[in-house]
Design an enzyme around this catalytic site. Sequence first.
Site, PDB file in Angstrom:
ATOM      1  N   SER A 691      38.650  39.737  61.731  1.00  0.00           N
ATOM      2  CA  SER A 691      38.445  38.583  60.703  1.00  0.00           C
ATOM      3  C   SER A 691      39.340  37.563  60.829  1.00  0.00           C
ATOM      4  CB  SER A 691      39.034  39.314  59.343  1.00  0.00           C
ATOM      5  OG  SER A 691      38.346  38.619  58.370  1.00  0.00           O
ATOM      6  N   ASP A 764      27.465  42.808  57.993  1.00  0.00           N
ATOM      7  CA  ASP A 764      28.945  42.155  57.492  1.00  0.00           C
ATOM      8  C   ASP A 764      28.910  41.566  55.993  1.00  0.00           C
ATOM      9  OD1 ASP A 764      31.423  40.946  56.951  1.00  0.00           O
ATOM     10  OD2 ASP A 764      31.754  40.766  59.124  1.00  0.00           O
ATOM     11  N   HIS A 798      31.976  44.786  57.188  1.00  0.00           N
ATOM     12  CA  HIS A 798      33.247  44.055  57.759  1.00  0.00           C
ATOM     13  C   HIS A 798      34.011  45.204  58.631  1.00  0.00           C
ATOM     14  CE1 HIS A 798      35.506  40.426  58.351  1.00  0.00           C
ATOM     15  NE2 HIS A 798      36.503  40.906  57.714  1.00  0.00           N
TER      16      HIS A 798
END
Length: 840
Positions: A691, A764, A798
């Site tokens: 991330s 995601d 994610h």
Amino acid sequence: MSIDTAAPVSRMRYRARHPIPRLPQGLAVMRLLHSVLPSLLLASALLPGGVMAVGYQQPSAAVRELLDTAPLPRLLPSPDRQQLALVETRRFSTIEDLQRPTLHLAGTRFDAGSGVAPGLAAIQRLRLRALLQPDAPERVVELPAGGLWHDFAWAPDGQRFLIERRMERSNELWVGDTASGAVRPIQGLRLNEVLAQGEKAWLNPRELVVLSVPDHRGPPPRLPPQPVSEESRGLASPERTHPDLLHGPQDEALFEHHARSVLTWVDLASGASRDLGPPQLYSSVSSVGEGQYLLTERIGRPFSYRLPWDDFPTTVEVRQRDGKLIRELARMPLKSGVTIDGVLSGPRVFYASPTKDAAVYWIEALDGGNPANRVAFRDRVMRLDPPFTGEPQEVQRMPHRFSRLQFLDDGQNALLTEVDRQRAWQRTYLLPLKGTQSKPLFEFSQRERFRHPGSPLTRLLPNGHLVVQTLGGDLLLTGPGASPKGDRPFLDRFSLRELSAQRLFQSPEGSYETPLAVIEGGKLLLSRENASEPPNLALRELSSGNSLQPLTRLKDNTPQLRRIRREFVSFKRSDGVDMSFWMYLPPDYKEGERRPTLVWAYPMEYSDASIASQVSGASNRFLSFNGISPLAMLLDGFVVLYDAHMPIVGDLKTVNDGFIEQISMNARAIIDKAEDLGVSDPKRMAVGGHSYGAFMAVNLLAHTDLFRAGIARSGAYNRTLTPFGFQSERRSIWDAKEVYLNLSPLLYAPQIKEPLLLLHGEQDGNAGTPPLQSERLYHALSGLGGTVRLTLLPLESHGYGARESAGHVQWEMSRWLKTWLGDPRDNGREPREGKASAQR
């Protein structure tokens, strides 16, 4: 050539020195691939354009064994501290589970058949026993076969428990008897959790109100195709990027169909249930006081194509416990036209009193909701008492933005917390709910570690409300107890009269003991672990702190990890800011070896260098990690510098102006320290992150020559796609164009000379990190002749939750590191393809 559509799809490009000619589809290419990169491309099929259908690959045997080890059970004491639930969950989802039809609507995702969130932690076994009797017999709860069991919860008195079961077309509510362990369903009830995951309003330990699917809901609507238009006429509405938004009338109709629910009263003793009024788009329900009333929130039209559902127009109402409307408290409009980091100008954030006064509280902005406006007070707390016919009364004004309201169990006071966004500073007051003004208790930086006063212990009331626990009128505060010497969790008794703290307990050296609750008889319930023993529950006498009574005896489920050596290492970067990382050495590491090393980090912003320098850790904690953790690389022989401190220090309004300079300084200090320790080869180091950590890693490759290779998972690399802010950045791209462009490594792709592995969930759902971010960076690097590999994980968001995905991610990372850093067990031999990583 047949392609498994549920398999990962990878794309790879090498430098021009290793061109891969385009071959006709179906032509055997294994020999060519073997000559180019044998360890990465086995079992792959090359498609036109360099796309490879890889199929799920297996990590090394050691990593696979670790991933397939069943996790330790969760230990859940009952609210009355008399019973214990041992909940054994499945470690991963399955690909079959993720393949269930899922709807992405209005910023939320849910199973099309049952309405529950995807990726549930499946309960595989449930046991009950007396908490305070370690040798008491266990009662195994017999969960009927079929469906997926999830979300165990105690009733407020501990005499019963709830558990849910996802079926193909419904989500069922089951009630269990604690004494016998027997479970039974609430017949005819289908929970609706599209807008309110786990939402339950307890009236008392026996009765509750839930949101359910209407009995006669028909099939999902299907509208004919039609044009979709959006129009803006002069109203500025800066919105951060959101995933899964509505895209037209069909989405609106489908969202409304699935989100509509009914308030349903349930009697756990008899199993009876009754609907309370017509279906609405309820997003929240809670009990008020001791179950006398209900506080509900429901959303309505107009829906937005730019905002998620929780920013839709919302009506807040107080009702009788039978569902009949008493009074509408507020109509909150669509949250459009609100400045970045701003709030609605009217009432917002409603709280139901947990005690018999049965009042309702809410917050109102005094600055128009705009943080840029200079005012003496930003927010105020309002209160409305039953029978809810009078005018609301102002309880307290705050100079800064409201953050949290926590009610004390005395029924007279609450803890009110505000945040000064300019300084990232928070202050907590003791708020008398009637009569007198508040009193400041403590204040500190939001990043404070060494002088953090701790967080209050809480307990569950019979009406299901969580309140702050008091002891003789004092607070009980617990925290990690961070200091330069390490973390030692503590329990303090904080006097609300004298504003002073008395230390009741601090974890002894050699173990890590976290206070959980103070129970009758002056005993402390805690979680205890050390470097060789997993977390277990235990009791200590508060008066002496010496007598330890173990309550559970969970055994080490991953003994192979005990051979891993770890050390908390602190040092300074060139400007004097203190830094740290956890140095992990693989099980077969031998003294004097310099091994290829992976640095894994995540950047954090600080307004003050002294706060950024508060580095601490606890080497006496039990080592375990999740399925996609880079620490699994230890089992393949690599040194891992984990949780490497990556501070970005400065005025929070402009801190990103120096982002590149500071992460470069951090990386240089990390590499220098690793070299000084004698465990890492500075010429064979890779940097990675997930991330925002991936964003950092790619920027380091673009702006420095410090690392040999990189791994970036689920990141964002083009800041023009997040024009109204990202992470802690408050300015828009038009206010800070140079910063946005400088922090877009996509624009510096020609400078990325090191091999880069990109991993991304194909679905995601995190704001700002769609897979397009990785795809565009791959396109740029491959078009420029760079060395890059992109793997998209099907059905993953994610984070990556399937067993197959976790194994494949570990395979990708290990093979990438071995290819470009060399096999750590080859006595320092230069990697076959490593010289492709030219230094600038």
